[in-house]
Design an enzyme around this catalytic site. Sequence first.
Site, PDB file in Angstrom:
ATOM      1  N   ASP A  64      -3.232   4.514 -22.749  1.00 32.19           N
ATOM      2  CA  ASP A  64      -2.534   4.480 -21.493  1.00 32.19           C
ATOM      3  C   ASP A  64      -2.852   5.932 -20.994  1.00 32.19           C
ATOM      4  O   ASP A  64      -2.662   6.976 -21.245  1.00 32.19           O
ATOM      5  CB  ASP A  64      -0.923   4.585 -21.843  1.00 32.19           C
ATOM      6  CG  ASP A  64      -0.075   4.711 -20.701  1.00 32.19           C
ATOM      7  OD1 ASP A  64      -0.781   4.882 -19.424  1.00 32.19           O
ATOM      8  OD2 ASP A  64       1.128   4.644 -20.654  1.00 32.19           O
ATOM      9  N   TYR A 167       0.585   2.823  -3.224  1.00 26.58           N
ATOM     10  CA  TYR A 167      -0.886   2.782  -3.592  1.00 26.58           C
ATOM     11  C   TYR A 167      -1.804   3.587  -2.710  1.00 26.58           C
ATOM     12  O   TYR A 167      -2.785   4.373  -3.251  1.00 26.58           O
ATOM     13  CB  TYR A 167      -1.280   1.044  -3.614  1.00 26.58           C
ATOM     14  CG  TYR A 167      -2.449   0.939  -3.986  1.00 26.58           C
ATOM     15  CD1 TYR A 167      -2.724   0.632  -5.433  1.00 26.58           C
ATOM     16  CD2 TYR A 167      -3.481   0.678  -3.141  1.00 26.58           C
ATOM     17  CE1 TYR A 167      -4.173   0.511  -5.987  1.00 26.58           C
ATOM     18  CE2 TYR A 167      -4.909   0.546  -3.482  1.00 26.58           C
ATOM     19  CZ  TYR A 167      -5.128   0.352  -4.727  1.00 26.58           C
ATOM     20  OH  TYR A 167      -6.401  -0.020  -5.298  1.00 26.58           O
ATOM     21  N   THR A 202     -11.429  -9.232  -8.216  1.00 26.02           N
ATOM     22  CA  THR A 202     -11.096  -8.947  -9.481  1.00 26.02           C
ATOM     23  C   THR A 202      -9.572  -9.557  -9.938  1.00 26.02           C
ATOM     24  O   THR A 202      -9.004 -10.070  -9.022  1.00 26.02           O
ATOM     25  CB  THR A 202     -10.789  -7.504  -9.872  1.00 26.02           C
ATOM     26  OG1 THR A 202      -9.731  -6.961  -9.168  1.00 26.02           O
ATOM     27  CG2 THR A 202     -12.036  -6.853  -9.260  1.00 26.02           C
ATOM     28  N   THR A 205      -6.579  -8.805  -7.680  1.00 24.64           N
ATOM     29  CA  THR A 205      -6.402  -9.232  -6.521  1.00 24.64           C
ATOM     30  C   THR A 205      -6.354 -10.574  -6.554  1.00 24.64           C
ATOM     31  O   THR A 205      -6.092 -11.614  -5.609  1.00 24.64           O
ATOM     32  CB  THR A 205      -7.802  -9.135  -5.381  1.00 24.64           C
ATOM     33  OG1 THR A 205      -9.021  -9.324  -6.130  1.00 24.64           O
ATOM     34  CG2 THR A 205      -7.752  -7.382  -5.047  1.00 24.64           C
TER      35      THR A 205
END
Length: 262
Positions: A64, A167, A202, A205
């Site tokens: 992570d 984002y 990808t 999306t």
Amino acid sequence: MSLRLEGKNALITGGASGIGRATAVRFAEEGANVFVADRHLAAAEETAAKVRALGRKAVAHQVDTSAEKEVAAMVDRCVAELGGVDVLVAAAGISHARYGEEGNPAMGPLAEKPLADWKKVLSVNLDGVFLTDREVARVMIKAGKGGRIINISSGAAKLPTPGVGEYSVSKAGVWMLTKVLAVELAPYGITANAIGPGFINTPMTANIQQAEGFMKQLIERVPLKKMGEPIDVANTALFLASEEGRYYTGSILHPDGGVVMQ
Ligand code: NAP
């Protein structure tokens, strides 16, 4: 002609999927050994198998990237098993974008954004890239052979993304992080560059692609009138990692069909 990354060791986060996987395979085609790190070990193993099938060394590793100790352990293992890090591609990232799903609580204007959703994206997309860059920079400085740091930002670093503002903020942060590192690491022969992809095909999306109306609007805004493929980003990373890209540092390159220039 010699291979562009012959004998180089690359550490790629987010290497189990999409852009990270395509970059791992492209780098291996050009001679690199690849340390494939991701949250998903089985999928990272699949990428590693593709690298090995090309005759290179590969290690799959579960991490992570937003967890400080895990990132340090990842870089230690890369050094122990491959012998060092010549190239880093920090591609691990997340987005709450879920267009077409009515009432998704993680999507909404910043005026209504829950702090937890904001923090989640910032912790992976910005803290995670900072931690990865920091640990790799320490190793590269110690090794004294220079190196290449490539951070996957986004066109969203320059263009606001309503509904998923966190984002854009995280990716703008990655771009500035890259520029600061470029200046601080230049004396060690280490370059730091960012890639700001446009809309790429990808798993990240996949959900957006299913929202037909929204997808049509998105493509309409791309001068080349199509979405990009992971290989388009992988080839940009290859350029920045290779001898041909040696005079770039602090740049952001946009494989995006022309979206960001507008
Ligand atoms: P992807 O197919 O979802 O691949 C990203 C991989 O990173 C996934 O396996 C993901 O796991 C993993 N990951 C997420 N958080 C992680 C963490 N904390 N630690 C380790 N691994 C983690 O997405 P992609 O499209 O290839 O995206 C790669 C990068 O490009 C991201 O930084 C993204 O923001 C950026 N980007 C993508 C596009 C695009 O249009 N696709 C455009 C601009 C920029 P999960 O599936 O569990 O999240």
